[in-house]
Design a protein around this motif. Sequence first.
Motif, PDB file in Angstrom:
ATOM      1  N   VAL A 172     -39.435 -12.922  -8.924  1.00 31.04           N
ATOM      2  CA  VAL A 172     -39.112 -11.505  -8.735  1.00 31.04           C
ATOM      3  C   VAL A 172     -37.624 -11.248  -8.444  1.00 31.04           C
ATOM      4  O   VAL A 172     -37.251 -10.158  -8.069  1.00 31.04           O
ATOM      5  N   SER A 173     -36.787 -12.228  -8.600  1.00 31.66           N
ATOM      6  CA  SER A 173     -35.353 -12.042  -8.401  1.00 31.66           C
ATOM      7  C   SER A 173     -34.632 -12.214  -9.728  1.00 31.66           C
ATOM      8  O   SER A 173     -34.993 -13.057 -10.540  1.00 31.66           O
ATOM      9  N   VAL A 174     -33.585 -11.400  -9.917  1.00 27.26           N
ATOM     10  CA  VAL A 174     -32.777 -11.486 -11.128  1.00 27.26           C
ATOM     11  C   VAL A 174     -31.790 -12.634 -10.947  1.00 27.26           C
ATOM     12  O   VAL A 174     -31.006 -12.656  -9.996  1.00 27.26           O
ATOM     13  N   CYS A 175     -31.829 -13.571 -11.842  1.00 23.47           N
ATOM     14  CA  CYS A 175     -31.002 -14.779 -11.784  1.00 23.47           C
ATOM     15  C   CYS A 175     -29.509 -14.425 -11.719  1.00 23.47           C
ATOM     16  O   CYS A 175     -29.003 -13.688 -12.550  1.00 23.47           O
ATOM     17  N   GLY A 176     -28.838 -14.938 -10.695  1.00 28.04           N
ATOM     18  CA  GLY A 176     -27.394 -14.772 -10.568  1.00 28.04           C
ATOM     19  C   GLY A 176     -26.923 -13.411 -10.109  1.00 28.04           C
ATOM     20  O   GLY A 176     -25.725 -13.125 -10.107  1.00 28.04           O
ATOM     21  N   ILE A 177     -27.830 -12.551  -9.679  1.00 27.10           N
ATOM     22  CA  ILE A 177     -27.475 -11.171  -9.334  1.00 27.10           C
ATOM     23  C   ILE A 177     -26.563 -11.077  -8.115  1.00 27.10           C
ATOM     24  O   ILE A 177     -25.956 -10.042  -7.854  1.00 27.10           O
ATOM     25  N   GLY A 178     -26.411 -12.175  -7.386  1.00 32.14           N
ATOM     26  CA  GLY A 178     -25.515 -12.184  -6.234  1.00 32.14           C
ATOM     27  C   GLY A 178     -24.089 -11.775  -6.597  1.00 32.14           C
ATOM     28  O   GLY A 178     -23.380 -11.196  -5.774  1.00 32.14           O
ATOM     29  N   LEU A 179     -23.665 -12.043  -7.820  1.00 30.67           N
ATOM     30  CA  LEU A 179     -22.328 -11.636  -8.258  1.00 30.67           C
ATOM     31  C   LEU A 179     -22.142 -10.130  -8.099  1.00 30.67           C
ATOM     32  O   LEU A 179     -21.092  -9.676  -7.654  1.00 30.67           O
ATOM     33  N   ILE A 180     -23.146  -9.362  -8.418  1.00 29.15           N
ATOM     34  CA  ILE A 180     -23.081  -7.905  -8.290  1.00 29.15           C
ATOM     35  C   ILE A 180     -23.348  -7.486  -6.847  1.00 29.15           C
ATOM     36  O   ILE A 180     -22.610  -6.685  -6.266  1.00 29.15           O
ATOM     37  N   LYS A 181     -24.388  -8.040  -6.237  1.00 33.18           N
ATOM     38  CA  LYS A 181     -24.772  -7.626  -4.888  1.00 33.18           C
ATOM     39  C   LYS A 181     -23.702  -7.935  -3.845  1.00 33.18           C
ATOM     40  O   LYS A 181     -23.378  -7.097  -3.007  1.00 33.18           O
ATOM     41  N   SER A 227     -28.548 -17.308 -17.866  1.00 32.84           N
ATOM     42  CA  SER A 227     -29.766 -17.609 -18.605  1.00 32.84           C
ATOM     43  C   SER A 227     -30.156 -19.062 -18.390  1.00 32.84           C
ATOM     44  O   SER A 227     -29.324 -19.950 -18.528  1.00 32.84           O
ATOM     45  N   LYS A 228     -31.412 -19.272 -18.068  1.00 35.55           N
ATOM     46  CA  LYS A 228     -31.902 -20.634 -17.880  1.00 35.55           C
ATOM     47  C   LYS A 228     -32.668 -21.143 -19.100  1.00 35.55           C
ATOM     48  O   LYS A 228     -32.711 -22.325 -19.349  1.00 35.55           O
ATOM     49  N   THR A 229     -33.285 -20.234 -19.845  1.00 36.11           N
ATOM     50  CA  THR A 229     -34.128 -20.664 -20.966  1.00 36.11           C
ATOM     51  C   THR A 229     -33.701 -20.070 -22.309  1.00 36.11           C
ATOM     52  O   THR A 229     -34.347 -20.331 -23.311  1.00 36.11           O
ATOM     53  N   GLY A 230     -32.650 -19.255 -22.321  1.00 35.89           N
ATOM     54  CA  GLY A 230     -32.113 -18.737 -23.570  1.00 35.89           C
ATOM     55  C   GLY A 230     -32.501 -17.316 -23.924  1.00 35.89           C
ATOM     56  O   GLY A 230     -31.848 -16.693 -24.764  1.00 35.89           O
ATOM     57  N   PHE A 231     -33.534 -16.771 -23.301  1.00 32.94           N
ATOM     58  CA  PHE A 231     -33.948 -15.410 -23.632  1.00 32.94           C
ATOM     59  C   PHE A 231     -32.854 -14.400 -23.266  1.00 32.94           C
ATOM     60  O   PHE A 231     -32.499 -13.536 -24.066  1.00 32.94           O
ATOM     61  N   THR A 232     -32.313 -14.522 -22.067  1.00 34.54           N
ATOM     62  CA  THR A 232     -31.273 -13.613 -21.612  1.00 34.54           C
ATOM     63  C   THR A 232     -29.993 -13.800 -22.421  1.00 34.54           C
ATOM     64  O   THR A 232     -29.318 -12.824 -22.759  1.00 34.54           O
ATOM     65  N   ASP A 291     -14.103  -1.549 -16.830  1.00 29.74           N
ATOM     66  CA  ASP A 291     -14.636  -0.245 -16.418  1.00 29.74           C
ATOM     67  C   ASP A 291     -16.162  -0.254 -16.393  1.00 29.74           C
ATOM     68  O   ASP A 291     -16.784   0.396 -15.561  1.00 29.74           O
ATOM     69  N   THR A 292     -16.747  -0.980 -17.348  1.00 30.21           N
ATOM     70  CA  THR A 292     -18.199  -1.054 -17.463  1.00 30.21           C
ATOM     71  C   THR A 292     -18.615  -2.515 -17.396  1.00 30.21           C
ATOM     72  O   THR A 292     -18.124  -3.341 -18.169  1.00 30.21           O
ATOM     73  N   ILE A 293     -19.508  -2.798 -16.461  1.00 28.04           N
ATOM     74  CA  ILE A 293     -19.999  -4.163 -16.266  1.00 28.04           C
ATOM     75  C   ILE A 293     -21.502  -4.138 -16.517  1.00 28.04           C
ATOM     76  O   ILE A 293     -22.250  -3.428 -15.840  1.00 28.04           O
ATOM     77  N   ILE A 294     -21.916  -4.908 -17.512  1.00 26.43           N
ATOM     78  CA  ILE A 294     -23.324  -4.995 -17.895  1.00 26.43           C
ATOM     79  C   ILE A 294     -23.789  -6.404 -17.525  1.00 26.43           C
ATOM     80  O   ILE A 294     -23.303  -7.380 -18.085  1.00 26.43           O
ATOM     81  N   TYR A 295     -24.706  -6.488 -16.574  1.00 30.60           N
ATOM     82  CA  TYR A 295     -25.158  -7.795 -16.087  1.00 30.60           C
ATOM     83  C   TYR A 295     -26.615  -8.024 -16.465  1.00 30.60           C
ATOM     84  O   TYR A 295     -27.457  -7.154 -16.247  1.00 30.60           O
ATOM     85  N   GLY A 296     -26.917  -9.214 -16.976  1.00 30.79           N
ATOM     86  CA  GLY A 296     -28.294  -9.569 -17.302  1.00 30.79           C
ATOM     87  C   GLY A 296     -28.674 -10.921 -16.764  1.00 30.79           C
ATOM     88  O   GLY A 296     -27.874 -11.858 -16.778  1.00 30.79           O
ATOM     89  N   GLY A 297     -29.904 -11.016 -16.295  1.00 28.99           N
ATOM     90  CA  GLY A 297     -30.421 -12.287 -15.804  1.00 28.99           C
ATOM     91  C   GLY A 297     -31.924 -12.355 -15.959  1.00 28.99           C
ATOM     92  O   GLY A 297     -32.603 -11.330 -15.973  1.00 28.99           O
ATOM     93  N   GLY A 298     -32.412 -13.555 -16.090  1.00 26.20           N
ATOM     94  CA  GLY A 298     -33.855 -13.766 -16.170  1.00 26.20           C
ATOM     95  C   GLY A 298     -34.511 -13.558 -14.822  1.00 26.20           C
ATOM     96  O   GLY A 298     -33.857 -13.655 -13.775  1.00 26.20           O
ATOM     97  N   LEU A 299     -35.798 -13.280 -14.850  1.00 25.49           N
ATOM     98  CA  LEU A 299     -36.558 -13.102 -13.607  1.00 25.49           C
ATOM     99  C   LEU A 299     -37.141 -14.424 -13.163  1.00 25.49           C
ATOM    100  O   LEU A 299     -37.789 -15.126 -13.940  1.00 25.49           O
ATOM    101  N   TYR A 300     -36.912 -14.731 -11.898  1.00 24.88           N
ATOM    102  CA  TYR A 300     -37.459 -15.948 -11.287  1.00 24.88           C
ATOM    103  C   TYR A 300     -37.949 -15.570  -9.904  1.00 24.88           C
ATOM    104  O   TYR A 300     -37.153 -15.203  -9.046  1.00 24.88           O
TER     105      TYR A 300
END
Length: 175
Positions: free
Chosen positions: A55-64, A9-14, A44-53
């Motif tokens: 059109v890309s999800v922030c930090g999603i490289g961890l999953i990809k 999260s960069k601005t706190g919403f996420t 077993d369950t990984i829930i990932y959230g990131g803000g949109l910047y």
Amino acid sequence: MNTVVVYQSKTGFTKTYAEWIAKELNCDLKENVNLTVKDIINYDTIIYGGGLYAVSVCGIGLIKKNFETLKEKNLIVWATGCSPGHKEEMQQLWAHNFTQEQLSHIKTFYLRGGFNYQSLSKEYKILMGMLKMKLKATKNRTQDENDLLKAYEEPQDYRTISNIYPLIEHVKTLH
């Protein structure tokens, strides 16, 4: 099941949504600051959230980057942004962030967050400033575009705890 909520999260919403989800599921919460696949592999369950910047999800490289290692897990990804999250928009968003194979293993959600131009870093203020100029030059703007322009002057916050309920219900079906 062993569950973790990971967020960037960069601005706190996420961050707010991540905290609400982790509390509701009574599970671990990790901020994606220098995390590696070793930090999440035992869940077993990984829930990932990131803000949109851009059109890309922030930090999603961890999953990809670790998709092959993680694809047998229950993978859930949510994005947080200012837009209302229209269906066509979301389809484009997820197609931009993931391959079709990845999407066949990842359940996606959009949690409307908000926009606070003043809280952005200098880099993102420049990028968002270019978008603002483009929007101002647009004739016949949509209501969504007008709402975004308004958000440059007055921060907008659309977070509500009810936004997490579809994600929570999905996770409960996994157990």
